[in-house]
Design a protein around this motif. Structure first.
Motif: not given
Length: 122
Positions: A42-69
């Motif tokens: 019942g909800k729209g899509p939500e971005w969770v996390s992204s990672i660059n090509t080499g794996g050295g840079t990642a970003h997270y949604a506030n809702s999962v920061q610190g819990r997801f890797t």
């Protein structure tokens, strides 16, 4: 043919953990930005996390920061999402997405796999 096949979903109790995998084929995985997106009932899509090509840079949604890797193994053409301290509000269909970095991944449905269901319930 480009394929993204997610796996690892299931039902887990609050506070539990799961690791999602996304097996990629049909393109040069190591050269492509990757993301995870989720959609709850019942909800729209939500971005969770992204990672660059080499794996050295990642970003997270506030809702999962610190819990997801997020991580990737370019030798195995596989993207991962390690989820810990799961909450009922994490219940959703989880998709991996190719070629997009950041919240825009939630708007590019054509780049997603078929999804894997995660249910967090006691």
């Amino acid at each position: 043919e480009v394929q993204l096949v997610e796996s690892g979903g299931g039902t887990v109790q609050p506070g539990g953990s799961l690791r999602l995998s996304c097996a990629a084929s049909g393109f040069t995985f190591s050269s492509v930005l990757m993301s995870w997106v989720r959609q709850a009932p019942g909800k729209g899509p939500e971005w969770v996390s992204s990672i660059n090509t080499g794996g050295g840079t990642a970003h997270y949604a506030n809702s999962v920061q610190g819990r997801f890797t997020i991580s990737r193994d370019n030798a195995k053409n596989t993207l991962y999402l390690q989820m810990t301290s799961l909450k009922p509000e994490d219940t959703a269909l989880y998709y991996c997405a190719r070629g997009v970095y950041g919240p825009a991944a939630a708007t590019t449905r054509a780049s997603w796999g078929q999804g894997t269901q995660v249910t967090v319930s006691s």
